[in-house]
Design an enzyme around this catalytic site. Sequence first.
Site, PDB file in Angstrom:
ATOM      1  N   GLY A   3       5.229   3.451  10.993  1.00  0.00           N
ATOM      2  CA  GLY A   3       4.434   4.682  10.999  1.00  0.00           C
ATOM      3  C   GLY A   3       4.073   5.089  12.406  1.00  0.00           C
ATOM      4  O   GLY A   3       4.815   4.807  13.355  1.00  0.00           O
ATOM      5  N   SER A   4       2.910   5.721  12.543  1.00  0.00           N
ATOM      6  CA  SER A   4       2.543   6.316  13.828  1.00  0.00           C
ATOM      7  C   SER A   4       2.000   5.282  14.801  1.00  0.00           C
ATOM      8  O   SER A   4       1.499   4.225  14.405  1.00  0.00           O
ATOM      9  CB  SER A   4       1.481   7.396  13.602  1.00  0.00           C
ATOM     10  OG  SER A   4       0.274   6.784  13.196  1.00  0.00           O
ATOM     11  N   GLU A  57       6.486  10.502  21.806  1.00  0.00           N
ATOM     12  CA  GLU A  57       7.335  10.895  20.679  1.00  0.00           C
ATOM     13  C   GLU A  57       6.734  12.115  19.982  1.00  0.00           C
ATOM     14  O   GLU A  57       5.541  12.146  19.692  1.00  0.00           O
ATOM     15  CB  GLU A  57       7.403   9.732  19.670  1.00  0.00           C
ATOM     16  CG  GLU A  57       8.251  10.042  18.458  1.00  0.00           C
ATOM     17  CD  GLU A  57       8.092   8.998  17.334  1.00  0.00           C
ATOM     18  OE1 GLU A  57       6.984   8.472  17.136  1.00  0.00           O
ATOM     19  OE2 GLU A  57       9.083   8.735  16.648  1.00  0.00           O
ATOM     20  N   CYS A  59      12.750   7.342  13.348  1.00  0.00           N
ATOM     21  CA  CYS A  59      12.244   6.633  14.531  1.00  0.00           C
ATOM     22  C   CYS A  59      13.347   6.458  15.572  1.00  0.00           C
ATOM     23  O   CYS A  59      13.066   6.175  16.726  1.00  0.00           O
ATOM     24  CB  CYS A  59      11.655   5.300  14.124  1.00  0.00           C
ATOM     25  SG  CYS A  59      12.662   4.450  12.934  1.00  0.00           S
ATOM     26  N   GLU A 111       6.280  -1.137  13.388  1.00  0.00           N
ATOM     27  CA  GLU A 111       7.397  -0.410  14.023  1.00  0.00           C
ATOM     28  C   GLU A 111       6.859   0.990  14.246  1.00  0.00           C
ATOM     29  O   GLU A 111       6.562   1.703  13.291  1.00  0.00           O
ATOM     30  CB  GLU A 111       8.597  -0.485  13.080  1.00  0.00           C
ATOM     31  CG  GLU A 111       9.883  -0.065  13.731  1.00  0.00           C
ATOM     32  CD  GLU A 111      10.297   1.281  13.217  1.00  0.00           C
ATOM     33  OE1 GLU A 111       9.907   2.271  13.870  1.00  0.00           O
ATOM     34  OE2 GLU A 111      10.986   1.334  12.191  1.00  0.00           O
ATOM     35  N   GLU A 139       0.838   8.048   0.530  1.00  0.00           N
ATOM     36  CA  GLU A 139       0.388   9.189  -0.266  1.00  0.00           C
ATOM     37  C   GLU A 139       1.456  10.278  -0.390  1.00  0.00           C
ATOM     38  O   GLU A 139       1.385  11.121  -1.273  1.00  0.00           O
ATOM     39  CB  GLU A 139      -0.853   9.780   0.418  1.00  0.00           C
ATOM     40  CG  GLU A 139      -1.939  10.131  -0.561  1.00  0.00           C
ATOM     41  CD  GLU A 139      -3.113  10.806   0.134  1.00  0.00           C
ATOM     42  OE1 GLU A 139      -3.586  11.820  -0.380  1.00  0.00           O
ATOM     43  OE2 GLU A 139      -3.533  10.304   1.186  1.00  0.00           O
ATOM     44  N   GLY A 144      -1.911   5.059  14.116  1.00  0.00           N
ATOM     45  CA  GLY A 144      -2.230   4.297  12.901  1.00  0.00           C
ATOM     46  C   GLY A 144      -1.860   2.833  13.074  1.00  0.00           C
ATOM     47  O   GLY A 144      -2.647   1.926  12.737  1.00  0.00           O
ATOM     48  N   GLY A 145      -0.676   2.585  13.617  1.00  0.00           N
ATOM     49  CA  GLY A 145      -0.215   1.214  13.812  1.00  0.00           C
ATOM     50  C   GLY A 145      -1.115   0.460  14.764  1.00  0.00           C
ATOM     51  O   GLY A 145      -1.456  -0.698  14.538  1.00  0.00           O
ATOM     52  N   LYS A 170       0.887  -1.168   0.000  1.00  0.00           N
ATOM     53  CA  LYS A 170       0.000   0.000   0.000  1.00  0.00           C
ATOM     54  C   LYS A 170       0.923   1.216   0.000  1.00  0.00           C
ATOM     55  O   LYS A 170       1.656   1.455   0.974  1.00  0.00           O
ATOM     56  CB  LYS A 170      -0.890  -0.032   1.248  1.00  0.00           C
ATOM     57  CG  LYS A 170      -1.989   1.002   1.218  1.00  0.00           C
ATOM     58  CD  LYS A 170      -1.761   2.074   2.239  1.00  0.00           C
ATOM     59  CE  LYS A 170      -2.701   3.233   1.996  1.00  0.00           C
ATOM     60  NZ  LYS A 170      -2.351   4.401   2.770  1.00  0.00           N
TER      61      LYS A 170
END
Length: 505
Positions: A236-237, A386, A297, A260, A182, A240-241, A179
């Site tokens: 990612g965040s 973070e 990260c 991660e 964007e 979202g994760g 995926k």
Amino acid sequence: MLTGRHLIAGEWVDNAQKFVSSPFTGHAKTYSCGTADLIDRAVQAAEDAFMSFGWTTEAERAKLLRTIADEIDARGAEITEIGCAESGLPEMRLNGERGRTVGQLRLFADYIEKGEYLELTHDAAMPDRAPLPRPDLRLSQRPIGPVAVFGASNFPLAFSTAGGDTASALAAGCPVVVKGHEAHPGTAEIVAQAIDAAIKSCGMHQGVFSLVQGGSHEVGTALVQHPLIKAVGFTGSLAGGRALFELCTSRPEPIPFFGELGSINPNFIFPNALANRSEAIAAGWASSLCMGAGQFCTKPGIVLLVEGPDADTFIATAKDALDKTDEQPMLTDGIASAYRSGTAKIAGEPGVEELVGTTSTTRSAKPYMFVTDGDNWLANKELQEEVFGPLGIVVKLKSVEQMQEVARHIEGQLTCTIHIDAADHAEARKLMPFLERKAGRVLANGFATGVEVCGAMVHGGPYPASTNFGATSVGTMAIRRFLRPVSYQDIPLELTPGFKAEEMA
Ligand code: NAP
């Protein structure tokens, strides 16, 4: 030559829904937006491909990985040009990241050819054993099936279309559906062109790889919920994760989600190192904090040191370096806006002093440095979160013993760093049991930005650093995420995958 289309099993596919890219420089372009139907088409093709790809030899898959690397190199200038425009990252960074991307594809090729990853185990039959005979048992590691990969905003190459998740899944024998993020659809498309060319020249089933461009949460949701997807790789965040992780675990057939996520990567500076090298460590920290506008990260987001004149020297040196740091582009408008709200939130917390800070109104960032004390930091969980961007917090502790209290208190981390001289070893030894429990990687006298891709690397850690503390997303051990052990009992050798032909003779 960008088509603005998805790559689905060797075909460049258009659809009516569109989104417009938002590059840092240059012209925006229209891309086809992913849909659940396109995800289904890509995953069905991946499942078809798995029936042959899962049984390819290591040599065949190594050839595919090396050909992908060659095809990416052949498009190097084009990839750097669009990657810089889309991400705002400098040319040197894009070139370096491409080197890392092709390097890890070639590393996985070499690694699977050695065969050790299969962990082959043979317990030979004991037909005369009493009271019961033992059957013949052979164990091998087998690919799990189609894998979903989410392109990461902050690594358009090394953690995206042909990044570490894709390389390790293909090395294992798993087809991949990516995926795209964007933030960099053009970069994703050119890399997908390279993978497509490699698959065709190696004569592999074309369902081995698909790229569905992003555009909405519907695409990611459909991907992780597709019944034929067997695992997910994500960078990612935390929000979202976590949302995608929960979708994976609540499926009728739950699947592993290798996310991660966030990390503040604490740096513990011990008293002797601070006394002897406070200025050098401060300069190194400021530089690591601002690398890539802090959009790593592994950014060293927090420093812990014992209060006193050496701590004051550290703070003054870091402030001076950060004051002189130029504004840098951020990856997306969303990330720039999250940085603005993150810095404002920390600035508003009680007991926190802002020593460096300039708010940018554009898609760029200037560094922020805050100072607080150990008791205040321990009492306020918000200070552990973070903030993606060049923001650092210096925590002045009452004593070296308070480092243990902090280490016990911190959440799971990708990395923890100690800065030590020989005279600090005794105190540092007391901290190690806490640090190794909290982090995937513990390092001394360096900075965690710059992750080596090799066999001994762990890029993961306890939650929220990752959703799966037994795994790494960087290095050869990353392949284990996409394998599972199968035991073959009394199966004829020629029907058992992985065991060498000479053993059959
Ligand atoms: P993100 O918001 O987590 O998005 C990453 C990917 O997950 C995108 O493809 C996104 O799809 C998808 N996604 C997120 N939430 C979803 C949901 N609920 N359902 C379905 N799909 C979902 O990360 P980002 O866009 O890269 O950056 C945003 C923030 O993430 C940054 O400000 C930073 O704080 C953090 N970040 C951290 C790291 C790290 O390594 N620690 C790396 C990158 C970003 P859509 O395109 O549909 O949104």
